[in-house]
Design a protein around this motif. Sequence first.
Motif: not given
Length: 199
Positions: A144, A148-150, A173, A152-156, A146
């Motif tokens: 994953d 940091e965007q806006d 990231h 918050a943590e965005n997981r891909i 991770i």
Amino acid sequence: MTYEQVKSLKPEDFKRLCGIRPETFNQMLEAVHRPVNQNRKLNPVHLFVSDRAAPQIPISDSPIQMTSKVAQFTIDSTYLVLGENGDSTPIPVSDRFFADLENKFGDFKGKRLVSHFTFTKDWETWEMHPAGEEFVCLLSGQIDLILEQDEAENRICLSTPGAYVLIPRGIWHTAKVHTPSSMLFITPGEGTQNRPRRQ
């Protein structure tokens, strides 16, 4: 963007986004999918930070001089620096790799590093590249990313060989490793920053 979105782009658009031609990318994928010595241990990723330890691979530490003769390399022992004028410089991986990289290329302005790492555990740091987007491609395993965007943590989740993301300029990231994973990076190294990851 995902690989599925980018692979249908015109070659010039693919090169603008990724920094390389689609044909070159496909050749790099073929090279890293070749069998490798599974007994060899690689260290975690540390991208263009001179005070971090480099992968411990016993390879000559002097840059390889290109001639008109075409040479073959492997991405796990020889990384590639892409210059803004279209030049490419193979650089052998050594215990002094990042110091040698800084000595040869200075602040890395306008350049990208093509590298390959194998991970068996989560990254210990966050990183951020202010000079451009970073191409991150999964070759095997599952991780994953991770971001940091806006605030918050965005997981891909990357779980399919060949799946990749373009991490936007200036986005912090890190990665969580689910299974041993092999990855290909094209990194704009100028100004790269790292910070510890809170556990």
